[in-house]
Design a protein around this motif. Sequence first.
Motif, PDB file in Angstrom:
ATOM      1  N   GLY A  11       1.214  -7.762   0.774  1.00  0.00           N
ATOM      2  CA  GLY A  11       1.449  -7.148   1.860  1.00  0.00           C
ATOM      3  C   GLY A  11       0.201  -7.637   2.796  1.00  0.00           C
ATOM      4  N   PRO A  12       0.088  -7.281   4.060  1.00  0.00           N
ATOM      5  CA  PRO A  12      -0.936  -7.789   4.967  1.00  0.00           C
ATOM      6  C   PRO A  12      -2.419  -7.182   4.759  1.00  0.00           C
ATOM      7  CG  PRO A  12       0.561  -6.509   6.087  1.00  0.00           C
ATOM      8  CD  PRO A  12       0.960  -6.412   4.745  1.00  0.00           C
ATOM      9  N   GLY A  13      -2.274  -6.328   3.607  1.00  0.00           N
ATOM     10  CA  GLY A  13      -3.721  -5.550   3.566  1.00  0.00           C
ATOM     11  C   GLY A  13      -3.911  -4.448   4.536  1.00  0.00           C
ATOM     12  N   SER A  14      -2.758  -4.169   4.909  1.00  0.00           N
ATOM     13  CA  SER A  14      -2.667  -2.873   6.021  1.00  0.00           C
ATOM     14  C   SER A  14      -1.486  -2.104   5.190  1.00  0.00           C
ATOM     15  CB  SER A  14      -2.522  -3.073   7.191  1.00  0.00           C
ATOM     16  OG  SER A  14      -1.389  -4.093   7.537  1.00  0.00           O
ATOM     17  N   LEU A  15      -1.235  -0.660   6.079  1.00  0.00           N
ATOM     18  CA  LEU A  15      -0.089   0.017   5.767  1.00  0.00           C
ATOM     19  C   LEU A  15       0.945   0.181   6.864  1.00  0.00           C
ATOM     20  CD1 LEU A  15       1.182   2.182   3.812  1.00  0.00           C
ATOM     21  CD2 LEU A  15      -0.327   3.796   4.760  1.00  0.00           C
ATOM     22  N   PHE A  62       0.768  -1.291   0.130  1.00  0.00           N
ATOM     23  CA  PHE A  62       0.173   0.113  -0.030  1.00  0.00           C
ATOM     24  C   PHE A  62       0.938   1.321   0.030  1.00  0.00           C
ATOM     25  CE2 PHE A  62      -4.557  -1.305   1.598  1.00  0.00           C
ATOM     26  CZ  PHE A  62      -4.655  -1.707   0.353  1.00  0.00           C
ATOM     27  N   VAL A  63       2.055   1.071   0.269  1.00  0.00           N
ATOM     28  CA  VAL A  63       2.868   2.175  -0.009  1.00  0.00           C
ATOM     29  C   VAL A  63       3.144   2.679  -1.511  1.00  0.00           C
ATOM     30  CG1 VAL A  63       5.354   3.162   0.592  1.00  0.00           C
ATOM     31  CG2 VAL A  63       4.138   1.878   2.024  1.00  0.00           C
ATOM     32  N   MET A 101      -2.417   0.611  -6.335  1.00  0.00           N
ATOM     33  CA  MET A 101      -2.884  -0.398  -5.208  1.00  0.00           C
ATOM     34  C   MET A 101      -2.836  -1.700  -5.535  1.00  0.00           C
ATOM     35  SD  MET A 101      -6.055   2.115  -3.764  1.00  0.00           S
ATOM     36  CE  MET A 101      -6.500   0.718  -2.747  1.00  0.00           C
ATOM     37  N   VAL A 102      -3.370  -1.782  -6.797  1.00  0.00           N
ATOM     38  CA  VAL A 102      -3.538  -3.273  -7.545  1.00  0.00           C
ATOM     39  C   VAL A 102      -2.006  -3.958  -7.578  1.00  0.00           C
ATOM     40  CG1 VAL A 102      -4.142  -4.550  -9.308  1.00  0.00           C
ATOM     41  CG2 VAL A 102      -5.582  -2.778  -8.583  1.00  0.00           C
ATOM     42  N   ALA A 103      -1.053  -3.131  -8.341  1.00  0.00           N
ATOM     43  CA  ALA A 103       0.205  -3.582  -8.341  1.00  0.00           C
ATOM     44  C   ALA A 103       0.738  -3.978  -7.031  1.00  0.00           C
ATOM     45  CB  ALA A 103       1.011  -2.774  -9.207  1.00  0.00           C
ATOM     46  N   GLY A 104       0.674  -3.048  -6.029  1.00  0.00           N
ATOM     47  CA  GLY A 104       1.344  -3.236  -5.000  1.00  0.00           C
ATOM     48  C   GLY A 104       0.920  -4.429  -4.121  1.00  0.00           C
ATOM     49  N   THR A 105      -0.471  -4.769  -4.243  1.00  0.00           N
ATOM     50  CA  THR A 105      -1.143  -5.930  -3.677  1.00  0.00           C
ATOM     51  C   THR A 105      -0.606  -7.304  -4.188  1.00  0.00           C
ATOM     52  OG1 THR A 105      -2.912  -4.667  -2.839  1.00  0.00           O
ATOM     53  CG2 THR A 105      -3.554  -7.005  -2.809  1.00  0.00           C
ATOM     54  N   VAL A 106      -0.810  -7.158  -5.460  1.00  0.00           N
ATOM     55  CA  VAL A 106      -0.529  -8.418  -6.368  1.00  0.00           C
ATOM     56  C   VAL A 106       0.910  -8.832  -6.474  1.00  0.00           C
ATOM     57  CG1 VAL A 106      -0.814  -9.464  -8.664  1.00  0.00           C
ATOM     58  CG2 VAL A 106      -2.630  -8.114  -7.835  1.00  0.00           C
ATOM     59  N   GLY A 116      -4.965   0.021   9.560  1.00  0.00           N
ATOM     60  CA  GLY A 116      -5.831  -0.791   9.115  1.00  0.00           C
ATOM     61  C   GLY A 116      -6.284  -0.564   7.513  1.00  0.00           C
ATOM     62  N   PHE A 117      -6.845  -1.386   6.793  1.00  0.00           N
ATOM     63  CA  PHE A 117      -7.292  -1.116   5.718  1.00  0.00           C
ATOM     64  C   PHE A 117      -8.234  -0.272   5.327  1.00  0.00           C
ATOM     65  CE2 PHE A 117     -10.199  -1.927   1.623  1.00  0.00           C
ATOM     66  CZ  PHE A 117      -9.261  -2.357   0.884  1.00  0.00           C
ATOM     67  N   GLY A 118      -9.115   0.208   6.166  1.00  0.00           N
ATOM     68  CA  GLY A 118      -9.861   1.449   5.922  1.00  0.00           C
ATOM     69  C   GLY A 118      -9.021   2.710   6.081  1.00  0.00           C
ATOM     70  N   GLU A 119      -8.255   2.943   7.026  1.00  0.00           N
ATOM     71  CA  GLU A 119      -7.311   3.973   7.309  1.00  0.00           C
ATOM     72  C   GLU A 119      -6.244   4.040   6.263  1.00  0.00           C
ATOM     73  OE1 GLU A 119      -5.246   6.531  10.932  1.00  0.00           O
ATOM     74  OE2 GLU A 119      -5.821   4.310  11.187  1.00  0.00           O
ATOM     75  N   ALA A 120      -5.904   3.040   5.845  1.00  0.00           N
ATOM     76  CA  ALA A 120      -4.905   3.060   4.530  1.00  0.00           C
ATOM     77  C   ALA A 120      -5.425   3.405   3.403  1.00  0.00           C
ATOM     78  CB  ALA A 120      -4.175   1.654   4.257  1.00  0.00           C
ATOM     79  N   LEU A 121      -6.710   3.059   3.126  1.00  0.00           N
ATOM     80  CA  LEU A 121      -7.357   3.703   1.994  1.00  0.00           C
ATOM     81  C   LEU A 121      -7.402   5.363   2.029  1.00  0.00           C
ATOM     82  CD1 LEU A 121      -9.950   1.280   1.057  1.00  0.00           C
ATOM     83  CD2 LEU A 121      -7.911   1.593  -0.279  1.00  0.00           C
ATOM     84  N   GLY A 122      -7.911   5.714   3.312  1.00  0.00           N
ATOM     85  CA  GLY A 122      -7.910   7.094   3.445  1.00  0.00           C
ATOM     86  C   GLY A 122      -6.897   7.793   3.153  1.00  0.00           C
ATOM     87  N   ARG A 123      -5.611   7.375   3.534  1.00  0.00           N
ATOM     88  CA  ARG A 123      -4.304   8.000   3.416  1.00  0.00           C
ATOM     89  C   ARG A 123      -3.785   8.065   2.025  1.00  0.00           C
ATOM     90  NH1 ARG A 123      -0.979   8.325   8.192  1.00  0.00           N
ATOM     91  NH2 ARG A 123      -2.246   8.564  10.022  1.00  0.00           N
TER      92      ARG A 123
END
Length: 286
Positions: free
Chosen positions: A159-163, A77-78, A150-155, A172-179
């Motif tokens: 990562g653990p689905g967090s930041l 997610f970075v 986000m897609v490339a970072g995950t695939v 967490g996932f929601g806060e990471a998406l917010g950032r």
Amino acid sequence: MTSTIAVDSRAATRSHAPLGRLVAAELRWVLRRPRTLVVLALLALIPIAVAIGIAAAGAPESGRGPGLIAQVAGNGFVLPVVALGLALTLLLPLAVASAAADAVAGEAATGTLRGLLIAPVGRMRLVVMKSAGVVTVAVLAVVIIAVVGMVAGTVVVGGPGSLITLSGTTLGFGEALGRIALVAVWTVGQLLAVGAVALAISTLTEHPLVVLTSVLGGMIVFGVLSAIPALDWMQPLLLTTGLTAGTDVLRDPLPLDGLASSSLRALVYVVVGMTVTVVRLRRRDA
């Protein structure tokens, strides 16, 4: 007599095309232009290239690695934040400046701007129409990099689905998406400043390359000036001063000073650029 005046009033109102139709026509023209599609496709490759490079290189040893790039390994997610930061140094401003150059200078060179100036469009509507095209390119470019990142970072990176922040905490996932959303919105604001300046320059010339050269040359000069310690007093005036503030979203707690000051600076550039654009197009002869 009253009915005649009413008919004339309705006819005068209909003499101007609806603003929504004008904006829609401009967006169709912008999004069908091959240059725009190619630029957006190239921007989508940035996070993919970074992800593949990091995956191929493997995880860096503890305490080593090139700054933020090292943080992407195992922390997918970075990646969108890093990709937006890399693109903001040159490629994103180039995409927005290109759209602004084609919006006025490009149409002036081909002769189509004259038709818009003599048509019953209205100069202010023309400004809104051209600005909408530039804003759309800026938003699409940022969204594409963020989503693909986000897609490339995950695939690819994983990562653990967090930041994991630079401060060592885990969001967490929601806060990471917010950032990520925050840095995307902030990046759009910086690009709007570039687009406003480019649009203003575009009203002063009939050569799109002059607009591109002026904008990119100006950013390079600003970057050089910001690197000279003796010119620290100029920092608040330079648009490039806060272009690295986007990485602040990777810190916990989130520092807002850099994001706020750079956003305020960008707003000033938007106001100045759009003021010049409005004045020039209102005074421009067909």
